[in-house]
Design a protein around this motif. Structure first.
Motif, PDB file in Angstrom:
ATOM      1  N   ASP A  44       0.832  -1.200   0.000  1.00 33.34           N
ATOM      2  CA  ASP A  44       0.000   0.000   0.000  1.00 33.34           C
ATOM      3  C   ASP A  44       0.871   1.255   0.000  1.00 33.34           C
ATOM      4  O   ASP A  44       0.651   2.187  -0.773  1.00 33.34           O
ATOM      5  CB  ASP A  44      -0.928  -0.008   1.217  1.00 33.34           C
ATOM      6  N   PRO A  66      -7.805   1.561  -3.147  1.00 31.31           N
ATOM      7  CA  PRO A  66      -8.628   1.443  -1.945  1.00 31.31           C
ATOM      8  C   PRO A  66      -9.440   0.150  -1.890  1.00 31.31           C
ATOM      9  O   PRO A  66      -9.675  -0.387  -0.807  1.00 31.31           O
ATOM     10  CB  PRO A  66      -9.532   2.679  -1.969  1.00 31.31           C
ATOM     11  N   ASP A  69      -7.083  -2.425  -0.595  1.00 32.24           N
ATOM     12  CA  ASP A  69      -6.886  -2.187   0.846  1.00 32.24           C
ATOM     13  C   ASP A  69      -8.056  -2.733   1.643  1.00 32.24           C
ATOM     14  O   ASP A  69      -7.882  -3.471   2.609  1.00 32.24           O
ATOM     15  CB  ASP A  69      -6.785  -0.680   1.152  1.00 32.24           C
ATOM     16  N   ARG A  70      -9.247  -2.322   1.242  1.00 33.29           N
ATOM     17  CA  ARG A  70     -10.449  -2.736   1.974  1.00 33.29           C
ATOM     18  C   ARG A  70     -10.636  -4.241   1.880  1.00 33.29           C
ATOM     19  O   ARG A  70     -11.063  -4.865   2.839  1.00 33.29           O
ATOM     20  CB  ARG A  70     -11.699  -2.041   1.425  1.00 33.29           C
ATOM     21  N   ASP A  98     -15.231   2.257   6.132  1.00 24.08           N
ATOM     22  CA  ASP A  98     -15.162   1.637   4.809  1.00 24.08           C
ATOM     23  C   ASP A  98     -16.546   1.494   4.195  1.00 24.08           C
ATOM     24  O   ASP A  98     -16.742   1.767   3.012  1.00 24.08           O
ATOM     25  CB  ASP A  98     -14.483   0.275   4.897  1.00 24.08           C
ATOM     26  N   ALA A 121      -7.835  10.527  -1.291  1.00 26.66           N
ATOM     27  CA  ALA A 121      -7.627  10.128   0.110  1.00 26.66           C
ATOM     28  C   ALA A 121      -7.446  11.373   0.964  1.00 26.66           C
ATOM     29  O   ALA A 121      -6.891  12.375   0.530  1.00 26.66           O
ATOM     30  CB  ALA A 121      -6.407   9.233   0.214  1.00 26.66           C
ATOM     31  N   LYS A 126      -6.428   8.065   6.200  1.00 26.56           N
ATOM     32  CA  LYS A 126      -5.152   7.357   6.321  1.00 26.56           C
ATOM     33  C   LYS A 126      -4.881   6.973   7.772  1.00 26.56           C
ATOM     34  O   LYS A 126      -4.335   5.899   8.047  1.00 26.56           O
ATOM     35  CB  LYS A 126      -4.026   8.217   5.762  1.00 26.56           C
ATOM     36  N   THR A 129      -6.948   3.892   8.497  1.00 30.62           N
ATOM     37  CA  THR A 129      -6.317   2.707   7.914  1.00 30.62           C
ATOM     38  C   THR A 129      -5.142   2.244   8.769  1.00 30.62           C
ATOM     39  O   THR A 129      -4.977   1.047   9.026  1.00 30.62           O
ATOM     40  CB  THR A 129      -5.857   2.984   6.470  1.00 30.62           C
TER      41      THR A 129
END
Length: 192
Positions: A44, A66, A69-70, A98, A121, A126, A129
């Motif tokens: 990431d 994203p 990531d999710r 999310d 973003a 951030k 996350t």
């Protein structure tokens, strides 16, 4: 051609988090899972850093990153719920941002006034996350930190959703068409 190849490699780097998620589910070894979380975090960081510094940002990259990531975070968290290491409430709190941003994105694609708004973003996102990854790691190496991190994610996630929503509304207002004789947003701000 070189830019296309670079973008394809960046998107592949982003998408590598999905196989990491599959491996996360199939292994139960805590050190291996720590490595997988760190690997997902590293990919990431790398794809974002390279995209920004080499000016390789793209529409597809902004969607794929994203989602990857999710995908990783949700699969890992769901694994912990199935294994009894997190409660369903913990899971809900950890993914509330999310779900909210996902719904917001769908609404923005459906509602014509929001379509031209570029989604980027934001710092609070951030932070959420980072806290989510901290919560994942704490389940594996420091279970006593899980509850405080879940609470921190919950509060930060709500702040991030509000921050993101306000940013989208402001961008939409700046792009909103004005009728004849109505001040532009810049003129309005000067008048205040």
């Amino acid at each position: 051609m070189r830019r296309r190849t670079s973008l394809a490699l960046l998107n592949a780097l982003s998408l590598s988090r999905l196989p990491l998620a599959a491996v996360f589910v199939t292994t139960k070894d805590p050190p291996a899972r720590v490595g997988l979380v760190m690997g997902a975090a590293l990919t990431d960081f790398l794809d974002g850093y390279i995209a920004r510094h080499k000016h390789l940002e793209s529409y597809w990259g902004a969607l794929i990153d994203p989602l990857a990531d999710r995908g990783f975070v949700m699969v890992a968290l769901a694994s912990f719920v199935v294994e009894g290491k997190l409660t369903p409430t913990d899971f809900g709190i950890l993914v509330v941002r999310d779900v909210a941003t996902g719904l917001g994105f769908v609404v923005a694609r459906v509602v014509p006034q929001f379509r031209p708004v570029m989604f980027k973003a934001r710092m609070l996102g951030k932070v959420v996350t980072t806290l989510q990854l901290g919560a994942l790691l704490s389940v594996l190496v420091a279970p006593k930190l899980v509850r405080p991190l879940v609470a921190a994610v919950g509060f930060t996630a709500l702040a991030a959703v509000v921050d993101y929503s306000l940013a989208v509304w402001r961008k939409r207002a700046r792009r909103a068409p004005r009728g004849p004789g109505l001040p532009t947003p810049t003129e309005e701000s000067r008048a205040v």
